[in-house]
Design an enzyme around this catalytic site. Structure first.
Site, PDB file in Angstrom:
ATOM      1  N   HIS B  39       1.738  -5.318 -10.840  1.00  0.00           N
ATOM      2  CA  HIS B  39       0.352  -5.764 -11.014  1.00  0.00           C
ATOM      3  C   HIS B  39      -0.556  -4.648 -11.531  1.00  0.00           C
ATOM      4  CE1 HIS B  39      -0.409  -3.987  -6.947  1.00  0.00           C
ATOM      5  NE2 HIS B  39      -1.666  -3.874  -7.412  1.00  0.00           N
ATOM      6  N   ASP B 100       6.720  -7.827  -7.444  1.00  0.00           N
ATOM      7  CA  ASP B 100       5.694  -6.887  -7.910  1.00  0.00           C
ATOM      8  C   ASP B 100       6.307  -5.482  -8.069  1.00  0.00           C
ATOM      9  OD1 ASP B 100       3.308  -5.799  -8.645  1.00  0.00           O
ATOM     10  OD2 ASP B 100       2.473  -5.750  -6.604  1.00  0.00           O
ATOM     11  N   SER B 201      -1.821   1.331  -5.524  1.00  0.00           N
ATOM     12  CA  SER B 201      -0.799   0.401  -5.985  1.00  0.00           C
ATOM     13  C   SER B 201       0.195   1.105  -6.909  1.00  0.00           C
ATOM     14  CB  SER B 201      -1.433  -0.766  -6.752  1.00  0.00           C
ATOM     15  OG  SER B 201      -2.128  -1.567  -5.853  1.00  0.00           O
TER      16      SER B 201
END
Lengths: 440, 252
Positions: B39, B100, B201
């Site tokens: 992502h 992801d 992330s």
């Protein structure tokens, strides 16, 4: 007088024969036979007034400017000189016969009639070769060497090596172009071991197959006119091999053996107009020409199956010890063979052996290589070791370890003989300063 | 990173700082691969479908080798050759972060050293790293107290059992109906203010494999409901080892 034509035979008679000859008569005959013949005369009948010393009537015979006799009388008469069955033979081809009668033929007032003579002549072959038959005007024999008689003449010939000259009598040495083609043989000066003739221009050529070397061995005696101070001023024995001067010899010292290293040898023998030396004799042989013994240029050169002697058409092969390359100049050779040529030289020169050099080792990404051997170089058998930049990389080899050796083929190989260099792979999960919790 | 500490140089040498659609993290695998979250490349509901991966690769920035962002920038960008996004990742599904995970291939291998080292991948036969309470460390340049950190931070967090994660998530389902798939695990605390946050992330959750003495990436920072307000969710790397190795091996 009456010339007798050049017939081979015939007869002459006194005037009026068989009737009595006339008084006061002089008759003569010139008997001529062809050249190469002599005249043979015999009397078939002879009846002339006998007298002391043939003073009155007579027959006189001449030949070769010699008087062959004065003849008269009757067969059995006590006075006079009756020819009987005598054979008159000339040395040349002419004979002269003269007949003389005086004014009377009386004996105590009685006239006696004499019938004269009948003579028969024939041409007889002259053996010109008989030394006793030498021509009056000549000093020596008719032929210098060999005389051959035949009916009506003769001819001369010469011993081998000599040539009959234009005078058809004398012989001269013919040695201007003697050619020898056998693998071995003898050659000598004319008349050897007797003194050689004067004014020689002898040329002896030995011509053998390509690749053969002619060896000359001088036999004894060896004797050529010389001078103590001047080198070969009178007579010379010159030896050449394919145009290359080998030597000019004279005197009494034999040149011994000469290895000409050539298949073409020319021997020139020149003499002047005088001297009394016995000459020379050569026994020549031949063998395949030798090439020089091959000699390695360095200690790494290997001559395969080295022979003690190399001759024409022999060859040798050169290799190098393991780890060395055959080099000719800057050129690398895959192989080398040299062949012994007909002129006794090798068709190419000896190569050298140069140590194999590897290229610079391949750089190792994230690693280094180090030379194990000292001094560090890329020569055959040099060893390098690859190392990775530890601790961040670890080495991965292809099974042959991290050590690489410069091979005989000029490549770097590991212990398994493989050329692929190791790889440096990242080391994961090993931080230099991992988090550490001290406080509890 | 919330509730964490400033990382020393050499403690998290695999840490990458990415800049694609904003700040993100990543971890070095080998010497030219960056493991990150999908992502960060294709953010949820961003409409990024219009941009090709090649274009994204061209625009992506990756920094390695320092704990200070400014220094990282000074050291220069590592250009990206290709991007591999796991096929299960669906950028259009805002509530499902399954799959992801992504790989960035650098154009040029990096030279490893004390400040740049790869992280290991887990052994597929070993699931103990995900057991409840197994402590791990997460580092990142993400948000700390509403500010993007200028320095690498880290926090140590325990893995949490699937049941606890699911139970807590169920309690939040009315607020946020998120999918908790088999390819995720959660870690952190419900009450202690230690967590990862935006900007982290793609960074990895690491554990020390005491058997080998190596640090192993077990998770990729993926999502959470708020920051330090409950468990954080991580992509379970163990389930993607074959996919990762498949790409890396095929390419190598």
């Amino acid at each position: 007088s009456s010339p007798v034509p050049g017939k081979l035979f015939g007869e002459i008679r006194s005037p009026n024969y068989p009737k009595p000859y006339p008084n006061n008569n002089i008759s003569s005959w010139d008997i001529i036979v062809p050249k190469g013949y002599v005249v043979k005369l015999t009397f078939r009948y002879f009846d002339l007034e006998p007298s002391e010393s043939c003073f009155y009537d007579y027959v006189k015979i001449k030949a070769d400017k010699k008087n062959l006799g004065r003849y008269c009388g009757q067969l059995g008469s006590t006075t006079g000189n009756h020819p009987g069955r005598k054979k008159f033979i000339s040395q040349g081809n002419r004979m002269h016969v003269e007949f003389h009668s005086d004014f009377s033929n009386e004996d105590n007032g009685t006239v006696i009639r004499y019938r004269g003579f009948l003579a028969y002549y024939q041409a007889v072959d002259l053996d010109e070769c008989d030394p006793n038959n030498a021509a009056e005007d000549s000093e020596g024999p008719r032929c210098q060497h060999i005389c051959h008689n035949y009916v009506g003449g003769y001819f001369c010939s010469c011993r081998p090596g000599y040539q009959l000259q234009s005078d058809r009598h004398s012989c001269k040495v013919e040695c201007s172009s003697e050619l020898y083609t056998e693998a071995s043989g003898y050659l000598s000066s004319p008349e050897y071991p007797q003194p050689y003739p004067e004014d020689l221009r002898c040329n002896y050529s030995i011509r053998l197959e390509k690749g053969l070397s002619i060896i000359l061995k001088f036999l004894k005696p060896f004797e050529i006119d010389d001078h103590q101070q001047v080198h070969c001023p009178y007579d010379q024995l010159k030896i050449q091999a394919q145009g290359r001067e080998i030597g000019e010899f004279c005197g009494k010292e034999s040149p011994g053996n000469i290895e000409t290293k050539s298949n073409e040898v020319d021997i020139l023998f020149l003499t002047d107009e005088s001297g009394f030396s016995r000459g020379w004799k050569i026994h020549y042989t031949s063998e395949k020409i030798r090439c020089p013994q091959p000699v390695p240029l360095d200690q790494f050169t290997v001559i395969r199956d080295l022979q003690p002697v190399y001759r024409y058409q022999d060859y040798f092969i050169v290799t190098c010890k393991t780890g060395y390359n055959l080099m000719k100049g800057s050129q690398k050779l895959l192989s080398f063979t040299a062949v012994c040529q007909a002129d006794g030289t090798w068709h190419q020169s000896m190569p050298r052996c140069e140590i194999v050099k590897c290229d610079n080792p391949t750089e190792l990404t994230n690693g280094v290589f180090n030379y194990v051997n000292k001094p560090a170089n890329n020569n055959y058998q040099s060893v390098i070791e690859y190392q990775c930049n530890e601790p961040y990389y670890h080495i991965v080899t292809r099974g042959g370890g991290g050590r690489f050796t410069c091979s005989p083929e000029g490549t770097w190989v590991d212990q398994a003989g493989q050329g692929r260099i190791p790889a440096c792979l990242p080391v994961c999960g090993k931080p230099n300063r991992p988090v550490a919790e001290i406080q509890r | 990173i919330l509730g964490g500490k400033q990382a020393n140089r050499g403690s998290f040498p695999w840490q990458a700082l990415t800049g694609i659609h904003g700040r993100g993290g990543g971890a070095l695998l080998g010497d030219r691969w960056i493991l990150t979250a999908a992502h960060t490349i294709l953010p949820k509901a961003s409409g990024g479908n219009d941009i090709s991966l090649d274009q994204l690769a061209e625009e992506a920035n990756v920094f390695l080798g320092h704990t200070d962002v400014d220094e990282l920038h000074k050291m220069g960008n590592h250009p990206v050759r290709r991007i591999f996004i796991h096929p299960d990742y669906n950028p259009k599904d805002e509530h499902n972060f399954n799959g992801d995970i992504a790989l960035l291939e650098l154009k040029h291998p990096v030279t490893l050293g004390p400040d740049v080292l790869p992280i290991c991948l887990p052994d597929t036969t070993n699931n103990t790293f995900y057991m409840d309470g197994h402590m791990g460390y997460v580092s990142g340049f993400g948000v700390e107290k509403n500010f993007l950190s200028n320095h690498l931070k880290y926090v140590n967090l325990p893995a949490v059992s699937r049941e606890k994660c699911q139970s807590w998530l169920d309690s939040k389902s009315r607020q946020m109906p998120m999918v908790f798939s088999e390819n995720m695990f959660c870690a952190g605390f419900l009450t202690v203010k230690r967590d990862t946050c935006q900007g982290d992330s793609g960074s990895v959750f690491t554990v020390l494999d005491s058997g080998s003495g190596r640090w192993v990436a077990t998770g990729v920072v993926s999502w959470g409901i708020g920051c330090a307000q409950g468990y954080g969710f991580y992509t379970k790397v163990l389930n993607y080892v074959d996919w990762i190795k498949g790409i890396i091996r095929e390419d190598t």
